[in-house]
Scaffold this motif. Structure first.
Motif, PDB file in Angstrom:
ATOM      1  N   MET A   1      19.351  58.676  76.815  1.00  0.00           N
ATOM      2  CA  MET A   1      19.901  57.924  77.941  1.00  0.00           C
ATOM      3  C   MET A   1      21.404  58.131  77.950  1.00  0.00           C
ATOM      4  O   MET A   1      22.031  58.168  76.890  1.00  0.00           O
ATOM      5  CB  MET A   1      19.590  56.435  77.797  1.00  0.00           C
ATOM      6  N   SER A   2      21.974  58.242  79.129  1.00  0.00           N
ATOM      7  CA  SER A   2      23.417  58.451  79.262  1.00  0.00           C
ATOM      8  C   SER A   2      24.069  57.227  79.890  1.00  0.00           C
ATOM      9  O   SER A   2      23.541  56.652  80.846  1.00  0.00           O
ATOM     10  CB  SER A   2      23.694  59.677  80.129  1.00  0.00           C
ATOM     11  N   PHE A   3      25.214  56.867  79.350  1.00  0.00           N
ATOM     12  CA  PHE A   3      26.009  55.749  79.850  1.00  0.00           C
ATOM     13  C   PHE A   3      27.457  56.197  79.939  1.00  0.00           C
ATOM     14  O   PHE A   3      27.844  57.219  79.374  1.00  0.00           O
ATOM     15  CB  PHE A   3      25.921  54.547  78.894  1.00  0.00           C
ATOM     16  N   LYS A   4      28.263  55.413  80.623  1.00  0.00           N
ATOM     17  CA  LYS A   4      29.705  55.670  80.668  1.00  0.00           C
ATOM     18  C   LYS A   4      30.397  54.618  79.820  1.00  0.00           C
ATOM     19  O   LYS A   4      30.074  53.440  79.887  1.00  0.00           O
ATOM     20  CB  LYS A   4      30.221  55.633  82.100  1.00  0.00           C
ATOM     21  N   ASP A   5      31.376  55.069  79.026  1.00  0.00           N
ATOM     22  CA  ASP A   5      32.136  54.132  78.214  1.00  0.00           C
ATOM     23  C   ASP A   5      33.267  53.521  79.040  1.00  0.00           C
ATOM     24  O   ASP A   5      33.376  53.759  80.249  1.00  0.00           O
ATOM     25  CB  ASP A   5      32.647  54.800  76.931  1.00  0.00           C
ATOM     26  N   GLU A   6      34.124  52.748  78.398  1.00  0.00           N
ATOM     27  CA  GLU A   6      35.213  52.054  79.096  1.00  0.00           C
ATOM     28  C   GLU A   6      36.172  53.005  79.806  1.00  0.00           C
ATOM     29  O   GLU A   6      36.782  52.654  80.801  1.00  0.00           O
ATOM     30  CB  GLU A   6      36.015  51.180  78.110  1.00  0.00           C
ATOM     31  N   GLU A   7      36.311  54.224  79.273  1.00  0.00           N
ATOM     32  CA  GLU A   7      37.218  55.209  79.860  1.00  0.00           C
ATOM     33  C   GLU A   7      36.522  56.098  80.899  1.00  0.00           C
ATOM     34  O   GLU A   7      37.132  57.018  81.437  1.00  0.00           O
ATOM     35  CB  GLU A   7      37.833  56.097  78.774  1.00  0.00           C
ATOM     36  N   GLY A   8      35.239  55.860  81.137  1.00  0.00           N
ATOM     37  CA  GLY A   8      34.501  56.655  82.112  1.00  0.00           C
ATOM     38  C   GLY A   8      33.888  57.924  81.542  1.00  0.00           C
ATOM     39  O   GLY A   8      33.353  58.743  82.286  1.00  0.00           O
ATOM     40  N   ASN A   9      33.941  58.088  80.223  1.00  0.00           N
ATOM     41  CA  ASN A   9      33.353  59.260  79.582  1.00  0.00           C
ATOM     42  C   ASN A   9      31.854  59.063  79.387  1.00  0.00           C
ATOM     43  O   ASN A   9      31.401  57.959  79.061  1.00  0.00           O
ATOM     44  CB  ASN A   9      34.000  59.502  78.205  1.00  0.00           C
ATOM     45  N   LYS A  10      31.086  60.131  79.559  1.00  0.00           N
ATOM     46  CA  LYS A  10      29.638  60.086  79.373  1.00  0.00           C
ATOM     47  C   LYS A  10      29.320  60.044  77.884  1.00  0.00           C
ATOM     48  O   LYS A  10      29.843  60.829  77.096  1.00  0.00           O
ATOM     49  CB  LYS A  10      28.994  61.316  80.010  1.00  0.00           C
TER      50      LYS A  10
END
Length: 84
Positions: free
Chosen positions: A7-16
């Protein structure tokens, strides 16, 4: 070969950030998903994050991180039962 669920998510900085599903836990009529970052999933000391699978108002599943220590400990205890 075992198929991995990624599963892919974005972190606080918008990185995958990719996570591997480690286990599904059913506890007290609730479903939980344990995820580990892909780059750590095979390590002995990998970080594992517990998410509660909730339904939103449209009936779609959404993952909410478990922040309650008591709830997290119950999930951890149930997960250990699966391992042994």
């Amino acid at each position: 070969m075992e198929e991995r669920e990624i599963m892919s998510f974005k972190d606080e900085e918008g990185n995958k950030v990719d996570f591997e599903a480690i286990a599904r836990i059913y506890l007290d009529k609730k479903e939980y998903l344990l995820l580990s970052p892909v780059d750590e999933a095979k390590k002995e000391d990998a970080n594992i994050f517990a998410f509660r699978v909730d339904k939103n108002k449209d009936g779609k599943e959404e993952l909410n991180i478990v922040e309650d220590d008591k709830e997290f400990e119950a999930i951890k205890k149930e997960y250990k039962k699966l391992l042994y």
